[in-house]
Motif scaffolding. Structure first.
Motif, PDB file in Angstrom:
ATOM      1  N   UNK A 128       0.838  -1.211   0.000  1.00 35.93           N
ATOM      2  CA  UNK A 128       0.000   0.000   0.000  1.00 35.93           C
ATOM      3  C   UNK A 128       0.874   1.262   0.000  1.00 35.93           C
ATOM      4  N   UNK A 129       1.999   1.217   0.708  1.00 36.86           N
ATOM      5  CA  UNK A 129       2.927   2.359   0.699  1.00 36.86           C
ATOM      6  C   UNK A 129       3.364   2.625  -0.747  1.00 36.86           C
ATOM      7  N   UNK A 130       3.711   1.534  -1.455  1.00 40.92           N
ATOM      8  CA  UNK A 130       4.148   1.675  -2.851  1.00 40.92           C
ATOM      9  C   UNK A 130       3.008   2.222  -3.708  1.00 40.92           C
ATOM     10  N   UNK A 131       1.789   1.774  -3.419  1.00 39.14           N
ATOM     11  CA  UNK A 131       0.647   2.234  -4.209  1.00 39.14           C
ATOM     12  C   UNK A 131       0.394   3.728  -3.992  1.00 39.14           C
ATOM     13  N   UNK A 132       0.512   4.196  -2.762  1.00 43.00           N
ATOM     14  CA  UNK A 132       0.348   5.641  -2.510  1.00 43.00           C
ATOM     15  C   UNK A 132       1.405   6.428  -3.287  1.00 43.00           C
ATOM     16  N   UNK A 133       2.647   5.934  -3.279  1.00 39.12           N
ATOM     17  CA  UNK A 133       3.710   6.672  -3.977  1.00 39.12           C
ATOM     18  C   UNK A 133       3.487   6.633  -5.495  1.00 39.12           C
TER      19      UNK A 133
END
Ligand SMILES: C[S@@+](CC[C@H](N)C(=O)[O-])C[C@H]1O[C@@H](n2cnc3c(N)ncnc32)[C@H](O)[C@@H]1O
Length: 345
Positions: free
Chosen positions: A259-264
């Motif tokens: 999810x962190x990667x998706x936000x970025x």
């Protein structure tokens, strides 16, 4: 604000190093002892006792704890606030917020540390900290959800009011015109940045109830006219476009790596070419054999110890997403923070 002034608020931490002292200070605020002494620097024990309807032995006990905690002078018979505590009272909002936060979640540490280490799922089920930060109550505007959400937003807002100063001291925001703060909460981070940069406008993107409370929070201040709120819409995952800066302040640690990667990725897609993504996040805790004992006031932040990443973890993700000019620095506050910037090519 320079980096030294930005750290001045950290003086509050000296008054919540141990549980007995911090709890006595909470009680002294609750019972009116602190207000009484702040308003009457040369008052007597009797005046304090009469004004607050405290019995003599109870008051002696409380004052003893406050003396040991550096709140009250040890050299005088009449209770007098120490100069150091008077200085900390200038930051009363964060002092009280941190005391409240520590008191609320101390039972998680005392009763559930074994679960936190051995059975994280059981910890998540029982811990007060997750009942406090219950984002599921921030989706629909009801009186109960507004009250629950406002409760934890008071804490995030108080922390952000001061942490923002350190971020502003460490990075030049003057080149930006339109920022998007993802998970921007009450708008406090945007507010501080807009106050320091008169040409800046901000969009705060967050859950619906958070946005509703945030809009009221900034409504009364001059910079409020430059801040708009956009509620997260599950059906519309793209982040609002049209910004030259996308910020994530104390936000990404809440999310697992995917999810962190998706936000970025969504930040990259929302930015115009040449735009900047900025991450201002707590880094990993320096808990090791050489470190001092963990102060009581830091317990709430410590409970998230698994969530804090290294700068390399964020930088690797930004690099994988094609960001360029990736730069990371450390900003030391009550914990090490990491400040990372990267540019969309
Ligand atoms: C740990 S708080 C940090 C808030 C603030 N940035 C700060 O520094 O205090 C995480 C924020 O992310 C928000 N949030 C949770 N889920 C979100 C989502 N799917 N999209 C955007 N924001 C979200 C929460 O409501 C909360 O305001």
């Amino acid at each position: 604000m320079d980096a030294v002034n930005a750290r001045a608020y950290l003086c509050v931490d000296a008054f919540m190093v141990d549980m007995a002292g911090a709890t006595a200070l909470s009680t002294a605020f609750e019972t009116g002892v602190i207000d009484h002494l702040a308003q009457r620097p040369s008052g007597s024990m009797d005046a304090l006792r009469n004004a607050l309807k405290l019995d003599a032995r109870g008051l002696q006990f409380l004052l003893g704890l406050l003396r040991a905690n550096g709140v009250i002078d040890t050299g005088t018979e009449a209770p007098v606030l120490t100069p150091a505590f008077r200085a900390a009272l200038a930051f009363r909002d964060i002092l009280e917020a941190k005391l409240y936060f520590a008191k609320l979640v101390a039972p998680d540490f005392v009763q559930l540390l074994t679960a936190l280490l051995m059975e994280p799922a059981r910890f998540a089920e029982h811990a007060r900290i997750f009942k406090l930060f219950a984002y599921q109550h921030a989706l629909e505007s009801t009186p109960d959800n507004l009250a629950r959400t406002a409760r934890w937003m008071r804490l995030t807002t108080a922390l952000t009011a001061y942490e923002a100063g350190a971020c502003i001291a460490a990075h030049d925001f003057s080149r930006y015109r339109r920022m998007l703060d993802v998970g921007g909460n009450s708008g406090e981070f945007a507010l501080r940045l807009c106050r320091a940069n008169p040409a800046l406008e901000a969009t705060v993107y967050d859950l619906p109830v958070v946005c509703e409370i945030g809009a009221a929070h900034v409504a009364g201040v001059a910079e409020g006219t430059r801040i708009r709120f956009v509620s997260r819409d599950r059906a519309q995952p793209a982040l609002p476009a049209g910004h030259d800066l996308v910020t994530f302040k104390s936000m990404l640690h809440d999310w697992p790596d995917t999810e962190m990667a998706d936000f970025l990725r969504r930040a990259r897609d929302a930015l115009a070419p040449g735009g900047t993504v900025l991450i201002f996040e707590r880094g990993q805790l320096p808990v090791d054999t050489n470190a001092l004992p963990l102060p009581y006031g830091q317990l709430p932040l410590m409970l998230f110890f698994r969530s804090y990443r290294t700068p390399q973890a964020y930088c690797a993700q930004l690099s994988a997403l094609g960001f360029q000019s990736i730069a990371a620095t450390e900003v030391r506050l009550d914990m090490p923070f990491i400040l990372i910037t990267a540019t969309r090519p």
